[in-house]
Design a protein around this motif. Structure first.
Motif, mmCIF file in Angstrom:
data_model
loop_
_atom_site.group_PDB
_atom_site.id
_atom_site.type_symbol
_atom_site.label_atom_id
_atom_site.label_comp_id
_atom_site.label_asym_id
_atom_site.label_seq_id
_atom_site.Cartn_x
_atom_site.Cartn_y
_atom_site.Cartn_z
ATOM 1 N N LYS A 76 0.845 -1.191 0.000
ATOM 2 C CA LYS A 76 0.000 0.000 0.000
ATOM 3 C C LYS A 76 0.888 1.251 0.000
ATOM 4 O O LYS A 76 1.852 1.349 0.762
ATOM 5 N N VAL A 77 0.556 2.215 -0.854
ATOM 6 C CA VAL A 77 1.303 3.467 -0.959
ATOM 7 C C VAL A 77 0.345 4.629 -0.744
ATOM 8 O O VAL A 77 -0.689 4.721 -1.407
ATOM 9 N N LEU A 78 0.685 5.506 0.192
ATOM 10 C CA LEU A 78 -0.103 6.709 0.476
ATOM 11 C C LEU A 78 0.788 7.920 0.217
ATOM 12 O O LEU A 78 1.912 8.001 0.720
ATOM 13 N N MET A 79 0.296 8.879 -0.570
ATOM 14 C CA MET A 79 1.065 10.086 -0.845
ATOM 15 C C MET A 79 0.186 11.313 -0.639
ATOM 16 O O MET A 79 -0.960 11.351 -1.077
ATOM 17 N N LEU A 80 0.766 12.295 0.033
ATOM 18 C CA LEU A 80 0.074 13.553 0.303
ATOM 19 C C LEU A 80 0.985 14.703 -0.104
ATOM 20 O O LEU A 80 2.081 14.866 0.430
ATOM 21 N N GLU A 81 0.526 15.478 -1.061
ATOM 22 C CA GLU A 81 1.315 16.603 -1.552
ATOM 23 C C GLU A 81 1.160 17.798 -0.613
ATOM 24 O O GLU A 81 0.049 18.251 -0.337
ATOM 25 N N ARG A 82 2.288 18.304 -0.115
ATOM 26 C CA ARG A 82 2.325 19.520 0.721
ATOM 27 C C ARG A 82 3.542 20.328 0.294
ATOM 28 O O ARG A 82 4.669 19.847 0.381
ATOM 29 N N GLN A 107 4.838 23.160 1.530
ATOM 30 C CA GLN A 107 5.334 24.153 2.489
ATOM 31 C C GLN A 107 6.853 24.321 2.435
ATOM 32 O O GLN A 107 7.380 25.386 2.718
ATOM 33 N N SER A 108 7.577 23.248 2.123
ATOM 34 C CA SER A 108 9.040 23.311 2.030
ATOM 35 C C SER A 108 9.490 22.248 1.038
ATOM 36 O O SER A 108 8.768 21.270 0.793
ATOM 37 N N PRO A 109 10.688 22.384 0.457
ATOM 38 C CA PRO A 109 11.159 21.409 -0.546
ATOM 39 C C PRO A 109 11.705 20.140 0.090
ATOM 40 O O PRO A 109 12.856 19.744 -0.114
ATOM 41 N N THR A 110 10.869 19.506 0.901
ATOM 42 C CA THR A 110 11.279 18.286 1.608
ATOM 43 C C THR A 110 10.201 17.218 1.495
ATOM 44 O O THR A 110 9.036 17.510 1.208
ATOM 45 N N LEU A 111 10.608 15.980 1.777
ATOM 46 C CA LEU A 111 9.698 14.842 1.823
ATOM 47 C C LEU A 111 9.950 14.054 3.104
ATOM 48 O O LEU A 111 11.101 13.888 3.515
ATOM 49 N N SER A 112 8.880 13.582 3.715
ATOM 50 C CA SER A 112 8.997 12.689 4.870
ATOM 51 C C SER A 112 8.466 11.317 4.485
ATOM 52 O O SER A 112 7.407 11.203 3.854
ATOM 53 N N THR A 158 8.807 -13.642 6.642
ATOM 54 C CA THR A 158 7.400 -13.917 6.916
ATOM 55 C C THR A 158 6.567 -12.640 7.017
ATOM 56 O O THR A 158 5.503 -12.535 6.405
ATOM 57 N N PHE A 159 7.064 -11.672 7.778
ATOM 58 C CA PHE A 159 6.230 -10.522 8.131
ATOM 59 C C PHE A 159 6.532 -9.247 7.358
ATOM 60 O O PHE A 159 5.691 -8.353 7.307
ATOM 61 N N TYR A 160 7.714 -9.138 6.762
ATOM 62 C CA TYR A 160 8.024 -7.938 5.981
ATOM 63 C C TYR A 160 7.594 -8.135 4.529
ATOM 64 O O TYR A 160 8.278 -7.748 3.596
ATOM 65 N N SER A 161 6.452 -8.737 4.370
ATOM 66 C CA SER A 161 5.868 -8.971 3.060
ATOM 67 C C SER A 161 5.270 -7.674 2.520
ATOM 68 O O SER A 161 4.766 -6.839 3.291
ATOM 69 N N PRO A 162 5.297 -7.471 1.208
ATOM 70 C CA PRO A 162 4.663 -6.267 0.645
ATOM 71 C C PRO A 162 3.212 -6.093 1.086
ATOM 72 O O PRO A 162 2.769 -4.966 1.333
ATOM 73 N N ALA A 163 2.479 -7.193 1.202
ATOM 74 C CA ALA A 163 1.073 -7.100 1.602
ATOM 75 C C ALA A 163 0.913 -6.674 3.057
ATOM 76 O O ALA A 163 -0.201 -6.371 3.493
ATOM 77 N N ASN A 164 2.013 -6.639 3.799
ATOM 78 C CA ASN A 164 2.002 -6.250 5.210
ATOM 79 C C ASN A 164 2.658 -4.883 5.407
ATOM 80 O O ASN A 164 2.974 -4.514 6.525
ATOM 81 N N THR A 165 2.840 -4.158 4.287
ATOM 82 C CA THR A 165 3.655 -2.949 4.288
ATOM 83 C C THR A 165 2.865 -1.739 3.797
ATOM 84 O O THR A 165 2.128 -1.826 2.818
ATOM 85 N N THR A 166 3.054 -0.622 4.478
ATOM 86 C CA THR A 166 2.488 0.655 4.038
ATOM 87 C C THR A 166 3.613 1.668 3.868
ATOM 88 O O THR A 166 4.423 1.871 4.789
ATOM 89 N N LEU A 167 3.692 2.289 2.692
ATOM 90 C CA LEU A 167 4.599 3.407 2.456
ATOM 91 C C LEU A 167 3.784 4.682 2.531
ATOM 92 O O LEU A 167 2.771 4.816 1.834
ATOM 93 N N ALA A 168 4.218 5.627 3.349
ATOM 94 C CA ALA A 168 3.564 6.934 3.418
ATOM 95 C C ALA A 168 4.603 8.004 3.084
ATOM 96 O O ALA A 168 5.674 8.041 3.699
ATOM 97 N N ILE A 169 4.282 8.835 2.095
ATOM 98 C CA ILE A 169 5.188 9.896 1.646
ATOM 99 C C ILE A 169 4.415 11.204 1.666
ATOM 100 O O ILE A 169 3.359 11.321 1.033
ATOM 101 N N VAL A 170 4.940 12.180 2.395
ATOM 102 C CA VAL A 170 4.255 13.463 2.534
ATOM 103 C C VAL A 170 5.249 14.580 2.251
ATOM 104 O O VAL A 170 6.365 14.591 2.794
ATOM 105 N N GLY A 171 4.844 15.535 1.388
ATOM 106 C CA GLY A 171 5.698 16.685 1.152
ATOM 107 C C GLY A 171 5.666 17.190 -0.270
ATOM 108 O O GLY A 171 4.660 17.065 -0.984
#
Length: 505
Positions: free
Chosen positions: A47-53, A55-60, A267-280
């Motif tokens: 799962k990938v979540l992205m939020l454009e902000r 305010q500054s030229p950075t990404l978290s 076992t547990f670091y499977s892509p289906a068990n993973t969320t990427l969140a990128i904001v900036g």
């Protein structure tokens, strides 16, 4: 790197934004995120979540895995936390001078350690000369291995490219890896983090295991209040793994091995068990192809079945006493449902009524008024939120008052909640305090990435961020009384006290 979730919300001086957020009703705040958070699912289930902000030229960046201490096997507590440490050690290309040669030494190390620990397990029957030989061989291999290691190379690369906040943490429920970078370093992050997931090398495993053992001695065994909490949780959860410490039991940590930890990772670091969140500062539609390029190559893994163990209903009060040369303390816990059950939001309101600030009931009566306690507080949702958890009260009595007096006063405040409806102005004040605090924590790229990944990973939706705020608005005085009557009862209670050792005869 830490053994528990901590406050990772750096403050930004953006007062106009804060004031605007505080003035927004929950529904308006929900609308401000709805349509702005871009949600994608990669072909491998990530799962990938992205939020454009802008305010500054950075990404978290937050990479959160739905795996924590609660997912460990019996006898292997501490695996999730140690694995978090190990993923800072590098990959087949980062952190090594020559992985082909290093791998040979790692294989020999694993073989010697397995033989050494098997011999030690014989106890008094162990061959002392053989043990000495194995220990000497182990030390020589450790020294040989160091020749191939490039220390902290991932951290160095990130630092040279302007990173801040490079860290990770493990909780009962999840494990997260975080960093903030200039927005033109998106591909660098994707390349490094996908490599950490595709080609991790758990190098320096046994020395890092010793580091964690020392961490346990320093932060758990030598601190009476942490020791009391550890025993309190073990008494509160007799079946469910929430009763185990995140850092692990000492005997388990000492016997963790590299192969089993690698299997836990697979076992547990499977892509289906993973969320990427990128904001900036980025355009999600333009960033997505790059994310796919690096992260879709990680193969999908079949996840194990969900945990079936449920804590049985408590059949009577449990009490434990921990002796230590320290000031007396008390913890009292009651079992309750976790979010998204509506009673969880009610319990959070109750937490606010009892202990939010100097106007809270516990502070006004126990600390400021009767001066029974040095401190007194309430906390909802402990020690995790994926499964039913605890509402806890805790405090330290003020000399010459006793633990018994403190406990009596705390129970009286719970009885008051059962009998007297909370006044609407007090209830609204707590709603406002909770929402203001929550919104303040959303005033940076990093904190937004934290909460988006948290909701998605634990509850299956990033909208947990806004759903939670709206849940508080639905709580009524009658809800508070009903929940207090249902859960804050003697048979559902576990009490732990910290007392000075009894004098020996």
């Amino acid at each position: 790197m830490g053994a528990s979730e901590v406050n990772l919300f750096p403050k930004r001086k953006s007062f106009p934004v804060l004031i605007l957020l505080f003035l927004l009703p929950a529904s308006a705040f929900s609308f401000s995120l709805e349509g702005r958070v871009k949600e994608f699912t990669l072909d491998n289930g990530m799962k990938v979540l992205m939020l454009e902000r802008r305010q500054s030229p950075t990404l978290s960046f937050y990479i959160r895995f739905r795996v924590g201490a609660v997912d460990e096997n019996v006898g292997a507590t501490g695996t999730a936390h140690l694995l978090e440490h190990m993923l800072f050690k590098g990959t087949r290309t980062l952190g090594t001078k020559n992985y082909a040669e290093e791998e040979k030494v790692l294989s020999r190390l694993d073989s010697v350690v397995a033989t050494l620990e098997a011999e030690r397990a014989k106890g008094e029957k162990a061959d002392k000369d053989f043990l000495r030989h194995l220990e000497e061989t182990f030390q020589k291999l450790q020294a040989e291995h160091k020749k191939w290691v490039v220390k902290d190379e991932i951290e160095r690369v990130y630092s040279e490219n302007g990173a801040v906040g490079f860290n990770a943490f493990t909780s009962q429920d999840s494990t997260a890896y975080v960093v903030s970078l200039p927005s033109n370093r998106l591909e660098l992050w994707a390349r490094i983090e996908s490599d950490r997931l595709l080609n991790p090398v758990l190098r320096e495993f046994y020395s890092e295991r010793d580091v964690v053992m020392e961490e346990r001695r320093r932060t758990y065994d030598s601190k009476p209040e942490r020791k009391m909490m550890e025993h309190f949780l073990a008494a509160s959860f007799i079946a469910h793994p929430y009763g185990r410490p995140i850092i692990g039991w000492a005997s388990d940590i000492q016997s963790l091995d590299r192969q089993a930890t690698e299997e836990f990772f697979r076992t547990f670091y499977s892509p289906a068990n993973t969320t990427l969140a990128i904001v900036g500062d980025m355009n999600p539609e333009e960033a997505l192809p790059l994310i796919k390029k690096y992260f879709e190559r990680i193969p999908r893994q079949v996840l194990p079945p969900p945990l079936k163990t449920r804590e049985p209903e408590q059949a009577g009060e449990r009490r434990i006493q921990v002796e230590a040369d320290a000031n007396p303390e008390l913890i009292m816990g009651f079992h309750k449902p976790n979010s998204p059950h509506p009673d969880d939001a009610v319990c959070e309101i109750i937490e606010g009524v009892l202990s939010y600030g100097r106007t809270s009931r516990l502070y006004r009566r126990l600390v400021e008024g009767e001066k029974i306690a040095v401190s007194a507080s309430a906390s909802n949702g402990f020690p995790g939120e994926r499964y039913p958890n605890l509402f806890i009260l805790s405090g330290t009595p003020r000399h010459p008052h006793s633990l018994a007096e403190l406990e009596k006063a705390l129970l009286e405040e719970l009885e008051r909640l059962k009998k007297e409806p909370v006044a609407l102005p007090e209830l609204q004040k707590i709603r406002n305090q909770i929402q203001t605090s929550f919104l303040r924590n959303l005033d940076s790229n990093s904190s937004l990435a934290y909460w988006l990944s948290y909701g998605q990973s634990l509850f299956g939706t990033w909208r947990y961020v806004t759903d939670r705020i709206q849940a508080y608005e639905k709580v009524t005085p009658e809800d508070v009384r009903r929940v207090a009557q249902k859960y804050f009862i003697p048979r559902n209670r576990t009490v732990a006290t910290l007392v000075k050792p009894s004098p020996t005869p």
